[in-house]
Motif scaffolding. Structure first.
Motif, PDB file in Angstrom:
ATOM      1  N   ASP A 173     -17.807 -11.948  47.957  1.00 38.03           N
ATOM      2  CA  ASP A 173     -18.680 -12.809  48.757  1.00 38.03           C
ATOM      3  C   ASP A 173     -19.299 -13.855  47.824  1.00 38.03           C
ATOM      4  OD1 ASP A 173     -20.222 -13.928  50.719  1.00 38.03           O
ATOM      5  OD2 ASP A 173     -21.738 -12.340  50.720  1.00 38.03           O
ATOM      6  N   ALA A 174     -18.767 -15.053  47.880  1.00 45.22           N
ATOM      7  CA  ALA A 174     -19.192 -16.086  46.938  1.00 45.22           C
ATOM      8  C   ALA A 174     -19.249 -17.445  47.623  1.00 45.22           C
ATOM      9  CB  ALA A 174     -18.225 -16.147  45.751  1.00 45.22           C
ATOM     10  N   LYS A 175     -19.921 -18.386  46.953  1.00 42.96           N
ATOM     11  CA  LYS A 175     -19.935 -19.767  47.422  1.00 42.96           C
ATOM     12  C   LYS A 175     -19.646 -20.692  46.245  1.00 42.96           C
ATOM     13  CE  LYS A 175     -24.082 -19.533  49.164  1.00 42.96           C
ATOM     14  NZ  LYS A 175     -23.837 -20.071  50.468  1.00 42.96           N
ATOM     15  N   LEU A 176     -19.145 -21.882  46.556  1.00 46.40           N
ATOM     16  CA  LEU A 176     -18.718 -22.820  45.519  1.00 46.40           C
ATOM     17  C   LEU A 176     -19.479 -24.136  45.647  1.00 46.40           C
ATOM     18  CD1 LEU A 176     -16.718 -23.709  43.236  1.00 46.40           C
ATOM     19  CD2 LEU A 176     -15.186 -24.482  45.077  1.00 46.40           C
ATOM     20  N   ILE A 177     -20.088 -24.550  44.537  1.00 49.08           N
ATOM     21  CA  ILE A 177     -20.771 -25.844  44.442  1.00 49.08           C
ATOM     22  C   ILE A 177     -19.914 -26.749  43.569  1.00 49.08           C
ATOM     23  CG2 ILE A 177     -22.842 -27.054  43.665  1.00 49.08           C
ATOM     24  CD1 ILE A 177     -24.337 -24.372  43.952  1.00 49.08           C
ATOM     25  N   CYS A 186     -21.111 -28.485  53.371  1.00 46.65           N
ATOM     26  CA  CYS A 186     -22.177 -29.471  53.540  1.00 46.65           C
ATOM     27  C   CYS A 186     -22.267 -30.372  52.320  1.00 46.65           C
ATOM     28  CB  CYS A 186     -23.524 -28.796  53.799  1.00 46.65           C
ATOM     29  SG  CYS A 186     -24.279 -28.080  52.326  1.00 46.65           S
ATOM     30  N   ARG A 187     -22.896 -31.519  52.525  1.00 42.36           N
ATOM     31  CA  ARG A 187     -23.245 -32.421  51.425  1.00 42.36           C
ATOM     32  C   ARG A 187     -24.650 -32.054  50.944  1.00 42.36           C
ATOM     33  NH1 ARG A 187     -20.612 -37.640  51.391  1.00 42.36           N
ATOM     34  NH2 ARG A 187     -19.106 -37.869  53.089  1.00 42.36           N
ATOM     35  N   PHE A 188     -24.813 -32.046  49.645  1.00 45.37           N
ATOM     36  CA  PHE A 188     -26.120 -31.733  49.065  1.00 45.37           C
ATOM     37  C   PHE A 188     -27.170 -32.769  49.484  1.00 45.37           C
ATOM     38  CE2 PHE A 188     -29.164 -32.094  45.518  1.00 45.37           C
ATOM     39  CZ  PHE A 188     -29.625 -30.793  45.460  1.00 45.37           C
ATOM     40  N   SER A 189     -26.745 -34.014  49.648  1.00 38.87           N
ATOM     41  CA  SER A 189     -27.679 -35.084  50.019  1.00 38.87           C
ATOM     42  C   SER A 189     -28.234 -34.887  51.436  1.00 38.87           C
ATOM     43  CB  SER A 189     -26.994 -36.445  49.930  1.00 38.87           C
ATOM     44  OG  SER A 189     -25.857 -36.490  50.779  1.00 38.87           O
ATOM     45  N   GLU A 190     -27.556 -34.093  52.244  1.00 38.41           N
ATOM     46  CA  GLU A 190     -27.986 -33.869  53.628  1.00 38.41           C
ATOM     47  C   GLU A 190     -28.667 -32.513  53.820  1.00 38.41           C
ATOM     48  OE1 GLU A 190     -24.433 -34.353  55.885  1.00 38.41           O
ATOM     49  OE2 GLU A 190     -24.297 -36.505  55.515  1.00 38.41           O
ATOM     50  N   SER A 191     -28.298 -31.539  52.993  1.00 34.04           N
ATOM     51  CA  SER A 191     -28.888 -30.207  53.116  1.00 34.04           C
ATOM     52  C   SER A 191     -28.929 -29.537  51.746  1.00 34.04           C
ATOM     53  CB  SER A 191     -28.065 -29.347  54.079  1.00 34.04           C
ATOM     54  OG  SER A 191     -28.554 -28.028  54.106  1.00 34.04           O
ATOM     55  N   GLN A 192     -30.097 -29.037  51.388  1.00 35.97           N
ATOM     56  CA  GLN A 192     -30.268 -28.419  50.069  1.00 35.97           C
ATOM     57  C   GLN A 192     -30.639 -26.941  50.180  1.00 35.97           C
ATOM     58  OE1 GLN A 192     -33.067 -30.874  47.914  1.00 35.97           O
ATOM     59  NE2 GLN A 192     -31.875 -32.728  48.245  1.00 35.97           N
ATOM     60  N   ASN A 193     -30.143 -26.292  51.229  1.00 35.49           N
ATOM     61  CA  ASN A 193     -30.481 -24.876  51.411  1.00 35.49           C
ATOM     62  C   ASN A 193     -29.364 -23.935  50.948  1.00 35.49           C
ATOM     63  OD1 ASN A 193     -28.557 -25.154  53.436  1.00 35.49           O
ATOM     64  ND2 ASN A 193     -30.093 -25.259  55.088  1.00 35.49           N
ATOM     65  N   PHE A 194     -28.218 -24.480  50.541  1.00 40.33           N
ATOM     66  CA  PHE A 194     -27.120 -23.683  49.970  1.00 40.33           C
ATOM     67  C   PHE A 194     -26.650 -22.568  50.904  1.00 40.33           C
ATOM     68  CE2 PHE A 194     -29.724 -25.299  46.476  1.00 40.33           C
ATOM     69  CZ  PHE A 194     -28.787 -26.007  45.747  1.00 40.33           C
ATOM     70  N   GLU A 195     -26.664 -22.825  52.194  1.00 45.19           N
ATOM     71  CA  GLU A 195     -26.259 -21.801  53.157  1.00 45.19           C
ATOM     72  C   GLU A 195     -24.760 -21.809  53.444  1.00 45.19           C
ATOM     73  OE1 GLU A 195     -28.657 -22.277  56.617  1.00 45.19           O
ATOM     74  OE2 GLU A 195     -30.468 -21.446  55.671  1.00 45.19           O
ATOM     75  N   THR A 196     -24.060 -22.912  53.133  1.00 42.81           N
ATOM     76  CA  THR A 196     -22.635 -23.003  53.445  1.00 42.81           C
ATOM     77  C   THR A 196     -21.772 -22.410  52.335  1.00 42.81           C
ATOM     78  OG1 THR A 196     -22.578 -25.235  52.510  1.00 42.81           O
ATOM     79  CG2 THR A 196     -22.958 -25.052  54.889  1.00 42.81           C
ATOM     80  N   ASP A 197     -20.495 -22.224  52.644  1.00 40.73           N
ATOM     81  CA  ASP A 197     -19.559 -21.668  51.654  1.00 40.73           C
ATOM     82  C   ASP A 197     -19.244 -22.679  50.548  1.00 40.73           C
ATOM     83  OD1 ASP A 197     -19.046 -19.185  53.135  1.00 40.73           O
ATOM     84  OD2 ASP A 197     -18.023 -20.485  54.581  1.00 40.73           O
ATOM     85  N   LEU A 198     -19.123 -23.940  50.959  1.00 40.03           N
ATOM     86  CA  LEU A 198     -18.802 -25.017  50.024  1.00 40.03           C
ATOM     87  C   LEU A 198     -19.905 -26.063  50.059  1.00 40.03           C
ATOM     88  CD1 LEU A 198     -15.035 -25.588  50.991  1.00 40.03           C
ATOM     89  CD2 LEU A 198     -15.895 -24.245  49.060  1.00 40.03           C
ATOM     90  N   ILE A 199     -20.323 -26.526  48.897  1.00 39.47           N
ATOM     91  CA  ILE A 199     -21.355 -27.567  48.816  1.00 39.47           C
ATOM     92  C   ILE A 199     -20.866 -28.657  47.863  1.00 39.47           C
ATOM     93  CG2 ILE A 199     -23.729 -28.129  48.165  1.00 39.47           C
ATOM     94  CD1 ILE A 199     -23.157 -24.536  48.587  1.00 39.47           C
ATOM     95  N   LEU A 200     -20.873 -29.896  48.323  1.00 40.12           N
ATOM     96  CA  LEU A 200     -20.584 -31.032  47.449  1.00 40.12           C
ATOM     97  C   LEU A 200     -21.908 -31.627  46.995  1.00 40.12           C
ATOM     98  CD1 LEU A 200     -18.799 -33.276  46.175  1.00 40.12           C
ATOM     99  CD2 LEU A 200     -19.120 -34.554  48.299  1.00 40.12           C
ATOM    100  N   VAL A 201     -22.138 -31.653  45.692  1.00 40.02           N
ATOM    101  CA  VAL A 201     -23.341 -32.293  45.160  1.00 40.02           C
ATOM    102  C   VAL A 201     -23.034 -33.778  44.974  1.00 40.02           C
ATOM    103  CG1 VAL A 201     -25.005 -32.372  43.256  1.00 40.02           C
ATOM    104  CG2 VAL A 201     -24.123 -30.172  44.066  1.00 40.02           C
ATOM    105  N   ASP A 202     -23.457 -34.573  45.952  1.00 41.65           N
ATOM    106  CA  ASP A 202     -23.191 -36.016  45.937  1.00 41.65           C
ATOM    107  C   ASP A 202     -24.444 -36.770  45.493  1.00 41.65           C
ATOM    108  OD1 ASP A 202     -24.564 -35.241  48.175  1.00 41.65           O
ATOM    109  OD2 ASP A 202     -23.508 -36.580  49.554  1.00 41.65           O
TER     110      ASP A 202
END
Length: 374
Positions: A229-233, A261-277
């Protein structure tokens, strides 16, 4: 003649987001006047990493009239954070009309510009190479033109090299007055700028990634997530690639029923994949991550990126085998996995049995700076 022939290309590049500030400034002196004063201490760096490395140095010379030149836009943005007169370094044929005498020109790493060095010496500016290096990838080309580099380096008063290997390479090029000091990036204070809550799941950050690397990392993560159970930033190295990387991540998310999700739109890290834009967030991501996949080393033409930051935050580090430009720094970081792009999944599985990475070396810059400023 080459400059005149290249003018149409330079004008074209001036309209591209990546170069819209640097190309007009460097090749046309647009909004890039000479330094306001003479007789200061002038640092020249290329890009973001070298500009960041200036911080502990500038703290030791804070009473001096500081000037900084850079080549890239990201380097310029970082340099403007300092209390200094900051410019882009003009294209060489424009330097005679732009350059003023300074007490000292300190050039970092491998920024070897012939007219810059000759003109500085001719106008009475002492030239010093700091954190000087010649990479494994470049050494053969340097040696083929040893006659030229001997002439170029004859304008340098002292070279502070990163390692014994670098010293020997400079000696082979005919350089003199070389001292080994280690890598000044070891002196940098590593900090985070914001505090984020660490996700409950295992957190993997892919930092400073380049074109082609994200796809290999995403493929490996998809396999890994079936077992853990992991997520990727994902934090791409260059901001102009944010959109293309997001499109790639969306493709993988849709095909594998993952959330994104895009980091610029949501910073709660709830999704599996996050793009830090967003810029300036990489250390903040390392601080909340368990595993760091350090980019730039899965492609032979890049040469790796700084491992000190993920090591400082205790991440278990995975990187590629093409880390030639960062070899000196990796020498000080322990418990790193060096793998090919198709071995990332295997390396992720192996992290559960490995200790956190760590750095066991420091460098004292004060005696070096005092010697330079004598």
């Amino acid at each position: 003649m080459l400059y005149l022939v290249a003018l149409p290309l330079l004008v074209y590049l001036s309209f591209k987001q990546k170069y819209k500030e640097s190309v007009p400034a460097r090749f046309f002196l647009f909004k890039n006047p000479p330094f306001k004063t003479k007789d200061g201490v002038w640092f020249h760096v290329c890009s973001l990493g070298e500009a960041k490395a200036l911080k502990p140095i500038l703290e030791l010379v804070s009473d001096k009239d500081i000037k900084i030149t850079t080549v890239t836009h990201t380097g310029q943005t970082e340099a403007r954070k300092y209390d200094a007169d900051v410019r882009y370094l003009p294209y060489e044929i424009l330097l005679p009309f732009w350059m003023k005498k300074q007490k000292l020109l300190i050039v970092l790493e491998a920024e070897f510009w012939y007219i810059l060095f000759v003109l500085a010496r001719y106008r009475g500016t002492k030239v010093v190479l700091l954190n000087a290096r010649i990479s494994d990838k470049s050494v053969k080309k340097y040696l083929q033109f040893a006659w030229f580099y001997k002439k170029l380096l004859s304008n340098v008063e002292v070279i502070y090299a990163q390692s014994e290997v670098d010293k020997n390479r400079f000696l082979a090029l005919g350089a003199k007055n070389i001292e080994i000091i280690g890598n000044i990036k070891l002196a940098g204070k590593i900090t985070k700028t914001k505090e984020y809550e660490k996700p409950v799941q295992e957190c993997i950050v892919a930092g400073s990634t380049h074109d082609g690397e994200e796809e290999s990392i995403l493929k490996s993560f998809i396999q890994y997530k079936k077992q853990v159970d992991a997520k990727l930033i994902v934090v791409p190295r260059h901001p102009e690639r944010f959109e293309s990387v997001y499109a790639l991540m969306k493709n993988y998310a849709d095909r594998n029923s993952l959330t994104l999700c895009r980091f610029s739109e949501s910073q709660n890290f709830e999704t599996d994949l996050i793009l830090v834009d967003a810029m300036g967030e990489l250390n903040n991501m390392y601080a909340i991550s368990d595993i760091a996949i350090v980019g730039g080393a899965f492609r032979e033409d890049v040469g790796g990126h700084n491992p000190l930051e993920p090591a400082f935050f205790g991440c278990k580090i995975i990187t590629g085998k093409h880390f030639h430009d960062q070899k000196e720094l990796f020498k000080y970081v322990h418990h790193v996995q060096y793998v090919e792009a198709d071995e990332i999944h295997k390396a992720l599985l192996a992290t559960k049995d490995l200790p956190m990475s760590m750095v066991e070396e420091k460098i004292n810059l004060e005696p070096i700076i005092q010697k330079i400023l004598e």
